[in-house]
Design an enzyme around this catalytic site. Structure first.
Site, PDB file in Angstrom:
ATOM      1  N   GLY A  55       6.019 -13.529  -8.273  1.00 38.64           N
ATOM      2  CA  GLY A  55       6.412 -13.336  -9.674  1.00 38.64           C
ATOM      3  C   GLY A  55       5.466 -12.472 -10.487  1.00 38.64           C
ATOM      4  CG  ASP A 110       5.233 -15.524 -12.525  1.00 41.20           C
ATOM      5  OD1 ASP A 110       4.530 -16.466 -12.115  1.00 41.20           O
ATOM      6  OD2 ASP A 110       6.411 -15.387 -12.180  1.00 41.20           O
ATOM      7  CG  ASP A 113       7.691 -24.525 -15.635  1.00 38.81           C
ATOM      8  OD1 ASP A 113       7.774 -25.192 -16.673  1.00 38.81           O
ATOM      9  OD2 ASP A 113       8.679 -24.349 -14.888  1.00 38.81           O
ATOM     10  CE  LYS A 141       9.872 -22.039 -19.308  1.00 35.91           C
ATOM     11  NZ  LYS A 141      10.853 -22.514 -18.312  1.00 35.91           N
ATOM     12  CG  PHE A 162      15.562 -20.715 -15.771  1.00 33.05           C
ATOM     13  CD1 PHE A 162      14.979 -21.687 -14.980  1.00 33.05           C
ATOM     14  CD2 PHE A 162      15.714 -19.440 -15.248  1.00 33.05           C
ATOM     15  CE1 PHE A 162      14.570 -21.396 -13.677  1.00 33.05           C
ATOM     16  CE2 PHE A 162      15.313 -19.141 -13.953  1.00 33.05           C
ATOM     17  CZ  PHE A 162      14.735 -20.125 -13.167  1.00 33.05           C
ATOM     18  CB  VAL A 163      11.953 -16.920 -19.045  1.00 31.10           C
ATOM     19  CG1 VAL A 163      12.155 -17.248 -20.509  1.00 31.10           C
ATOM     20  CG2 VAL A 163      10.771 -17.697 -18.478  1.00 31.10           C
ATOM     21  CG  ASP A 169      12.592 -15.847  -8.655  1.00 36.27           C
ATOM     22  OD1 ASP A 169      11.620 -16.414  -9.208  1.00 36.27           O
ATOM     23  OD2 ASP A 169      13.190 -16.335  -7.675  1.00 36.27           O
ATOM     24  NE  ARG A 175      10.981 -12.194  -7.097  1.00 32.62           N
ATOM     25  CZ  ARG A 175      10.387 -13.369  -7.246  1.00 32.62           C
ATOM     26  NH1 ARG A 175       9.658 -13.613  -8.303  1.00 32.62           N
ATOM     27  NH2 ARG A 175      10.553 -14.315  -6.346  1.00 32.62           N
TER      28      ARG A 175
HETATM   29  C1  PRP Z   1       6.846 -19.804 -10.052  1.00 31.12           C
HETATM   30  C2  PRP Z   1       5.802 -19.008 -10.813  1.00 31.12           C
HETATM   31  C3  PRP Z   1       4.568 -19.870 -10.763  1.00 31.12           C
HETATM   32  C4  PRP Z   1       5.123 -21.256 -10.653  1.00 31.12           C
HETATM   33  C5  PRP Z   1       4.955 -21.970 -11.945  1.00 31.12           C
HETATM   34  O1  PRP Z   1       6.682 -19.538  -8.698  1.00 31.12           O
HETATM   35  O2  PRP Z   1       5.589 -17.750 -10.209  1.00 31.12           O
HETATM   36  O3  PRP Z   1       3.750 -19.569  -9.670  1.00 31.12           O
HETATM   37  O4  PRP Z   1       6.520 -21.164 -10.336  1.00 31.12           O
HETATM   38  O5  PRP Z   1       5.549 -23.222 -11.924  1.00 31.12           O
HETATM   39  P1  PRP Z   1       4.755 -24.590 -11.984  1.00 31.12           P
HETATM   40  O6  PRP Z   1       3.712 -24.457 -13.060  1.00 31.12           O
HETATM   41  O7  PRP Z   1       5.837 -25.561 -12.337  1.00 31.12           O
HETATM   42  O8  PRP Z   1       4.161 -24.828 -10.648  1.00 31.12           O
HETATM   43  P2  PRP Z   1       7.807 -19.695  -7.601  1.00 31.12           P
HETATM   44  O9  PRP Z   1       7.450 -20.844  -6.744  1.00 31.12           O
HETATM   45  O10 PRP Z   1       9.150 -19.708  -8.233  1.00 31.12           O
HETATM   46  O11 PRP Z   1       7.602 -18.404  -6.712  1.00 31.12           O
HETATM   47  P3  PRP Z   1       7.730 -16.858  -7.102  1.00 31.12           P
HETATM   48  O12 PRP Z   1       6.473 -16.477  -7.850  1.00 31.12           O
HETATM   49  O13 PRP Z   1       7.817 -16.182  -5.772  1.00 31.12           O
HETATM   50  O14 PRP Z   1       8.963 -16.682  -7.940  1.00 31.12           O
END
Ligand code: PRP
Length: 198
Positions: A55, A110, A113, A141, A162-163, A169, A175
């Site tokens: 991300g 990125d 959450d 967030k 949901f962004v 993604d 993306r």
């Molecule tokens: C997303 C994002 C963060 C994580 C945050 O990764 O890139 O790394 O979730 O969420 P959290 O604070 O609830 O753990 P994802 O696992 O979707 O992988 P990606 O970066 O490949 O999209």
């Protein structure tokens, strides 16, 4: 281009994107300022930037081109399992290759959450004994936090939408959008229905 047109979802994406949350121009401005803040904090010393796949792709590319100091770049592959909107089980898909012992490290992600990803990655990095370890996220967030974790540098604090876009993604799509947008709920409702039927 008028201010209104910049915040209007391009026709091509209108079916999937409810609205633009952060425009391309706002992203560009904030990322430049973040880079200045980071440079100051690292006192111009060489750093290792550790970025979480996938991300961070756009944010990272923009951030490091504004970092006016020597740096080395490496990646950790970590992903929450599944296609849904909830962060699930974490899987490491790539380990760090650069030795960060006694180095100044900036961990870039990125979005912060629930904090589950950061709270798994940070102890892993700390165990490698960097001299300094700071964290930087484009989006935060705080309302969704489950783990007690915070970032040292934050681009934008956002509400619980949901962004997607600018690297973020949904089911590996969107993306490439140059802005951060809010996903239409009907998109993830459709996908969840599809997954449940399988
Ligand atoms: C997303 C994002 C963060 C994580 C945050 O990764 O890139 O790394 O979730 O969420 P959290 O604070 O609830 O753990 P994802 O696992 O979707 O992988 P990606 O970066 O490949 O999209």
């Amino acid at each position: 281009m008028s201010a209104k047109s910049k915040t209007t979802v391009p026709l091509r994406w209108r079916k999937d994107v409810e609205r633009v949350l952060i425009t391309e121009a706002q992203l560009a401005r904030r990322v430049k300022i973040l880079a200045r803040e980071i440079e100051k904090d690292f006192h111009g010393r060489e750093m290792v930037v550790v970025s979480l796949l996938s991300g961070t792709v756009m944010f990272l590319a923009d951030l490091i081109r504004h970092l006016n100091l020597p740096l080395r770049l490496d990646f950790i592959g970590v992903s929450s399992y599944g296609l849904g909107t909830e962060s699930g089980e974490l899987v490491f898909t790539k380990e760090l290759r650069i030795d960060v012992r006694n180095r100044d490290v900036l961990l870039v992600d990125d979005i912060l959450d629930t904090g589950r990803t950061m709270s798994r990655v940070l102890p892993k990095l700390r165990a490698l004994k960097p001299r300094r370890l700071k964290t930087c996220v484009l989006l935060d967030k705080p309302g969704r936090r489950v783990e007690k974790v915070r970032a040292d540098f934050v681009g934008f604090a956002i509400p619980d939408h949901f962004v997607i876009g600018y690297g973020l993604d949904f089911a590996e799509r969107y993306r490439n959008l140059p802005f951060v947008g809010v996903l239409h709920p009907h998109v993830y409702k459709e996908v969840s229905k599809h997954i449940c039927r399988k």
